[in-house]
Design a protein around this motif. Structure first.
Motif, mmCIF file in Angstrom:
data_model
loop_
_atom_site.group_PDB
_atom_site.id
_atom_site.type_symbol
_atom_site.label_atom_id
_atom_site.label_comp_id
_atom_site.label_asym_id
_atom_site.label_seq_id
_atom_site.Cartn_x
_atom_site.Cartn_y
_atom_site.Cartn_z
ATOM 1 N N GLY A 1 0.742 -1.514 0.182
ATOM 2 C CA GLY A 1 0.308 -0.179 -0.003
ATOM 3 C C GLY A 1 1.172 1.422 -0.275
ATOM 4 N N SER A 2 0.466 2.195 -0.981
ATOM 5 C CA SER A 2 1.388 3.605 -1.160
ATOM 6 C C SER A 2 0.151 4.690 -1.089
ATOM 7 C CB SER A 2 2.577 3.166 -1.971
ATOM 8 O OG SER A 2 3.001 4.249 -1.953
ATOM 9 N N ILE A 3 0.238 5.130 -0.351
ATOM 10 C CA ILE A 3 -1.110 6.370 -0.340
ATOM 11 C C ILE A 3 -0.253 7.889 0.174
ATOM 12 C CG2 ILE A 3 -3.219 7.320 0.694
ATOM 13 C CD1 ILE A 3 -3.538 4.425 -0.923
ATOM 14 N N LYS B 1 3.977 3.584 9.013
ATOM 15 C CA LYS B 1 4.975 2.915 7.845
ATOM 16 C C LYS B 1 4.657 3.794 7.176
ATOM 17 C CE LYS B 1 6.772 -1.625 9.714
ATOM 18 N NZ LYS B 1 6.828 -2.745 9.048
ATOM 19 N N LYS B 2 5.954 5.358 7.046
ATOM 20 C CA LYS B 2 6.471 5.304 5.625
ATOM 21 C C LYS B 2 6.741 4.810 4.968
ATOM 22 C CE LYS B 2 6.652 10.734 8.019
ATOM 23 N NZ LYS B 2 7.413 11.622 7.671
ATOM 24 N N THR B 3 7.007 5.531 3.987
ATOM 25 C CA THR B 3 7.314 4.875 2.335
ATOM 26 C C THR B 3 7.659 5.749 1.364
ATOM 27 O OG1 THR B 3 4.882 4.326 1.348
ATOM 28 C CG2 THR B 3 5.831 2.640 2.876
ATOM 29 N N ARG B 4 8.458 5.504 0.528
ATOM 30 C CA ARG B 4 9.140 6.120 -1.108
ATOM 31 C C ARG B 4 7.704 5.539 -1.889
ATOM 32 N NH1 ARG B 4 11.191 11.141 0.298
ATOM 33 N NH2 ARG B 4 12.468 11.040 2.423
ATOM 34 N N SER B 5 7.817 7.080 -2.654
ATOM 35 C CA SER B 5 7.120 6.599 -3.989
ATOM 36 C C SER B 5 7.176 7.389 -5.163
ATOM 37 C CB SER B 5 5.646 6.566 -3.968
ATOM 38 O OG SER B 5 4.519 7.747 -3.599
ATOM 39 N N TYR C 1 2.333 6.709 2.723
ATOM 40 C CA TYR C 1 2.035 5.572 3.709
ATOM 41 C C TYR C 1 1.863 4.397 3.471
ATOM 42 C CZ TYR C 1 2.510 10.377 6.089
ATOM 43 O OH TYR C 1 3.617 11.371 6.619
ATOM 44 N N SER C 2 1.987 3.650 4.150
ATOM 45 C CA SER C 2 1.867 2.610 3.666
ATOM 46 C C SER C 2 0.092 2.203 4.266
ATOM 47 C CB SER C 2 2.723 1.141 4.974
ATOM 48 O OG SER C 2 2.074 0.109 4.272
ATOM 49 N N LEU C 3 -0.578 2.691 3.426
ATOM 50 C CA LEU C 3 -2.281 2.137 3.665
ATOM 51 C C LEU C 3 -2.524 1.759 2.511
ATOM 52 C CD1 LEU C 3 -2.730 5.901 5.665
ATOM 53 C CD2 LEU C 3 -3.179 3.233 6.633
ATOM 54 N N VAL C 4 -3.485 1.307 2.745
ATOM 55 C CA VAL C 4 -5.005 0.571 1.580
ATOM 56 C C VAL C 4 -6.606 1.138 1.536
ATOM 57 C CG1 VAL C 4 -5.925 -1.939 0.486
ATOM 58 C CG2 VAL C 4 -3.178 -1.534 1.751
#
Length: 429
Positions: free
Chosen positions: A374-376, A412-416, A422-425
């Motif tokens: 997930g990446s929002i 969790k934070k992510t890079r896109s 953010y690691s969300l769905v």
């Protein structure tokens, strides 16, 4: 006074007597008396066929069944209608005793009196229809505005909303709208002693105040449904004290049109009409907890140091004659349009308890399950919340505040390719 069919020498219900004159020839002992077929007996009238209990009750008392309380009411036959009172077990026992004193030889009198009272013979009495049917013609003066202006600090928009609510109360009392309950609740916010509760009570004319309820037992299904069908106005005093579960129960009650319940002392489940409308009070300046549910509340804040004018007399007949005229004759709207509902929500924003971003985000997003990605971005979250909660101030949906809420949620934070995400769905609709 009716002719008493139970005097000596008259025909009693369930008995057969043969009248004879002095000139008639007595039958011989060897010739048994012929039984007269019931269909040939012409001396029994409708009045003569009354049961002893029925005759006694109709000579001495009047009964009626109140559609609001669901109970039988009674008065002595020679008393005015103002003397009607609920037929309690004590009152019924007194009637039993009076009947047995007057007719000591009649068997099963007590059981027959009880059967009569619990039958469909007592006529139906609808106190709200009787009130409206006896109102004079409206004289054209706006009594509703005069009445509402007793609340200090109301603006033209609030006055218009309250007039619509009072028409809705009238329409639902009269059964004009049988498909919806009156879901809107005026919420009076003000300091202790400013006259909120007294104003709520004074919405009802004195003759109908027995149908005012200032406590609503959400925990008991029987009490709750009796209140909805047996009250005209329910005051939710100190509504901010209600817990989340109670507010969910209240939301359900506000939407009810009919209730299924057993009358007091009843043995069967009946479907009964809901009559009750609601009004609420609180001292809390931020009582609204459910943002989406706030559309149900017309918040009216009484300014500090001001009092509601509860001293002036109220011309109730003209007040309700106006409401009746507006609903029946002018066909004025007694419900809120979609635009008005959105405006009500907007006006309620200052009275929200707080903006719970964590709960709002959780309504639409979740953490990924194992094997899921997930990446929002915070911008996407912000756009979703603006769409779903259009009246939340932009400042409450800043990227910084959303980021703080997500940290509290341990997301969790992510890079896109879009930058920080953010690691969300997104939850399924």
């Amino acid at each position: 006074m009716k002719h008493n069919p139970f005097d000596q020498g008259e025909i009693r219900s369930g008995e057969l007597t043969t009248a004879s004159s002095n000139n008639a020839e007595m039958p011989s002992a060897q010739a048994p008396a012929q039984e007269i077929p019931a269909e040939k007996t012409t001396s029994v009238t409708t009045e003569d066929a009354q049961l002893p209990a029925e005759y006694f009750l109709e000579q001495h008392y009047n009964f009626r069944r109140n559609v609001l309380s669901g109970m039988v009411e009674y008065k002595k036959a020679d008393e005015p209608d103002e003397k009607y009172a609920r037929l309690t077990s004590e009152a019924l026992n007194t009637i039993y005793i009076m009947g047995m004193r007057e007719m000591p030889d009649v068997s099963e009198l007590k059981a027959d009196i009880k059967t009569y009272v619990e039958s469909s013979i007592p006529p139906v009495y609808d106190p709200i229809r009787q009130w409206f049917d006896n109102l004079p013609k409206w004289d054209g003066k706006d009594r509703v505005i005069d009445f509402l202006n007793r609340i200090p600090g109301m603006n033209e928009e609030q006055l218009a909303f309250m007039k619509t609510w009072m028409r809705s109360v009238t329409a639902h009392w009269l059964g004009i709208d049988e498909e919806h309950g009156n879901e809107t609740v005026p919420l009076l916010i003000g300091n202790q002693g400013c006259g909120k509760s007294t104003f709520c009570l004074r919405l009802l004319p004195p003759s109908l105040r027995q149908y005012y309820l200032d406590h609503f037992n959400l925990a008991n299904k029987f009490d709750k449904e009796m209140a909805l069908s047996g009250s005209l106005l329910i005051c939710l005093d100190e509504i901010d004290q209600y817990k989340a579960g109670q507010m969910a129960e209240l939301k359900q009650a506000l939407s009810k049109v009919k209730v299924n319940g057993r009358r007091i002392y009843g043995k069967t489940i009946d479907e009964r009409k809901r009559y009750a409308s609601f009004i609420a009070t609180t001292n809390n300046r931020h009582p609204l907890k459910d943002m989406t549910g706030s559309r149900r509340y017309l918040t009216i804040e009484i300014p500090d140091g001001k009092l509601i004018d509860n001293q002036q007399t109220i011309d109730y007949e003209q007040l309700y004659a106006q409401l009746l005229h507006e609903v029946r004759e002018e066909k004025m709207r007694y419900w809120f349009t979609n635009e008005e509902t959105l405006r009500i929500q907007e006006l309620n924003i200052p009275y929200q308890e707080s903006v719970d971003l964590e709960a709002m985000i959780d309504n639409f997003y979740r953490k990924p399950m194992q094997g899921e990605r997930g990446s929002i971005t915070s911008l996407e979250i912000r756009k979703t919340l603006q769409t779903e909660y259009p009246h939340i101030a932009i400042s409450n949906l800043s990227s910084e505040k959303i980021g703080m809420a997500l940290r509290e949620m341990k997301v969790k934070k992510t890079r896109s390719s879009k930058g920080v995400a953010y690691s969300l769905v997104r939850r399924a609709a």
